[in-house]
Enzyme design. Structure first.
Site, PDB file in Angstrom:
ATOM      1  N   ARG A  54      24.320  43.362  71.492  1.00  0.00           N
ATOM      2  CA  ARG A  54      23.562  43.634  70.263  1.00  0.00           C
ATOM      3  C   ARG A  54      24.531  43.881  69.122  1.00  0.00           C
ATOM      4  O   ARG A  54      24.783  45.035  68.771  1.00  0.00           O
ATOM      5  CB  ARG A  54      22.651  44.844  70.483  1.00  0.00           C
TER       6      ARG A  54
ATOM      7  N   ASP B 243      26.121  44.437  65.542  1.00  0.00           N
ATOM      8  CA  ASP B 243      25.597  45.088  64.341  1.00  0.00           C
ATOM      9  C   ASP B 243      25.607  44.160  63.126  1.00  0.00           C
ATOM     10  O   ASP B 243      26.205  43.084  63.155  1.00  0.00           O
ATOM     11  CB  ASP B 243      26.484  46.299  63.996  1.00  0.00           C
TER      12      ASP B 243
ATOM     13  N   ARG C 241      34.660  49.573  67.422  1.00  0.00           N
ATOM     14  CA  ARG C 241      34.982  49.954  66.039  1.00  0.00           C
ATOM     15  C   ARG C 241      35.576  51.359  65.961  1.00  0.00           C
ATOM     16  O   ARG C 241      36.446  51.635  65.130  1.00  0.00           O
ATOM     17  CB  ARG C 241      33.747  49.817  65.156  1.00  0.00           C
TER      18      ARG C 241
END
Lengths: 259, 259
Positions: B62, B64, B210
């Protein structure tokens, strides 16, 4: 120096030359327009805060909508700031949107004019030759699915070198500008799936690079021989040449000056 | 096979796996949302015309908003078409916007599930380390002006390899998902001004890549030693780690399956 007065053109004592890189995807070309956002307008509006007066910025090349630049060159006159020209790239960082970057600044003689003083310009044009499109290159190349004969396109490109009447490759409709230009570099090479054309000359007619590429691609597809390409150049007949290649593959790489 | 009837879920006899590349700049991530355009919605809507019924597409990861993919993997069940799976990339070309490309298609066993069947994923993260921004990379890398110690970041990254509780690098707020993951690849290298991190593992927590990059950059800036980085990992304390690196540098490179 004469003192600046209201409603009078100020006397300028500085001429600033800037080198600009931009992603042209989101703009309607370099030149200011009344009905669409152009790069010139962004530069004039945003950089004026550094100088305290409206700027009139001259660009070396009038790139079209979607066309990019690594080394567009502009100049403007000012007397409104003592900022060293070499500091403008850093100062401009917070003023300009992230798709327009000032890469160099220098002070030049007052007579310098970004377009008229230019000795030559280098343009490159990128083609992505691959069965499938690349989502990351869609705005930065012309995608062509079929295989292309790179050596054949490079061979044809050699006919461009020299001083010629390029009427066959000027924008349809034309203008009164003299159609003779001197080209000192024309090549086509590939690295993996990326094909790159490079053109260097003392000047280019409107749409000339894109019309050259559109016709060279026909050579790459085997629809024209290099000799037929040369014949189209000699014909000075726009209707014989190929299509205008799309804008997103074109980059103004460099503008050269004699100094 | 049971015949499909109105208002009944059809029985599907084909499971299609597709590999997808996309530029995530213009989308609110992969997963369908009620209030914003996601890549899943585009795929479901546009590809359904090939199959004659609404598609329910499952993605392996998924991603972002603003995150990209070279090799996102999806699957969906169908019985509505006899199109060979290998022809879907070509058929999808005219249906999808140019920033989403189907790069491969294959028929897989009905039990295959793009997310649950995945053995591992590879993510890369790109940093542009240069004094000035690059207008062409603004949506595809994290621009950092100051010099970074690439060898130091690579050294710190080695502590990530292995099976660890990654609570220190999960999104703040967390969730009930178990925080232990096995990472088999973690590296940092540079080519010119481009610094590339690569992470391979059996799974990643939300924002984990991240958050790892945001903390490794502190090592590159000399604000943390590699050993301090290792200590943050061991602490399992999110408040000790660095910022979440911005999305546009992140790419889902590949999803691997055991078959």
């Amino acid at each position: 120096m004469v003192k600046t007065m209201n409603n009078k053109t100020p006397d300028f004592n500085r001429n600033i030359k800037l080198t600009i890189a931009y992603d042209g995807t989101c703009y309607h070309g370099f030149q200011r327009q009344s009905n669409a956002l152009a790069i010139q307008e962004i530069l004039e509006t945003r950089l004026s805060v550094l100088f305290g007066h409206p700027l009139k910025i001259t660009g070396a090349g009038r790139t079209d909508a979607g066309v990019h630049a690594y080394g567009q060159t502009v100049n403007f006159l000012t007397s409104g700031s003592t900022i060293p020209a070499g500091n403008i790239p850093k100062a401009a960082r917070g003023l300009l949107p992230p798709d327009i970057v000032v890469t160099a600044g220098e002070e030049v003689p007052l007579a310098f004019h970004a377009r008229r003083s230019a000795q030559s310009k280098i343009y490159i044009y990128r083609v992505l030759q691959s069965p499938l499109a690349d989502p990351f290159r869609r705005n930065y190349s012309w995608h062509i699915s079929q295989p292309l004969n790179v050596a054949g396109m490079n061979q044809a490109a050699q006919y461009i070198i020299g001083t010629h009447d390029f009427s066959a490759f000027r924008a349809a409709g034309g203008s009164s500008v003299k159609p003779v230009r001197t080209i000192f570099e024309a090549s086509c090479s590939s690295l993996g799936q990326l094909i790159e054309f490079s053109f260097g000359g003392n000047g280019f007619l409107y749409h000339m690079v894109r019309n050259l590429v559109g016709t060279l691609i026909q050579v790459g597809q085997g629809r024209l021989t290099a000799e037929q390409f040369a014949g189209i150049l000699l014909s000075r007949d726009r209707t014989q040449a190929g299509i205008t290649a799309p804008p997103q593959g074109l980059y103004l790489k460099e503008v050269r000056y004699s100094r």
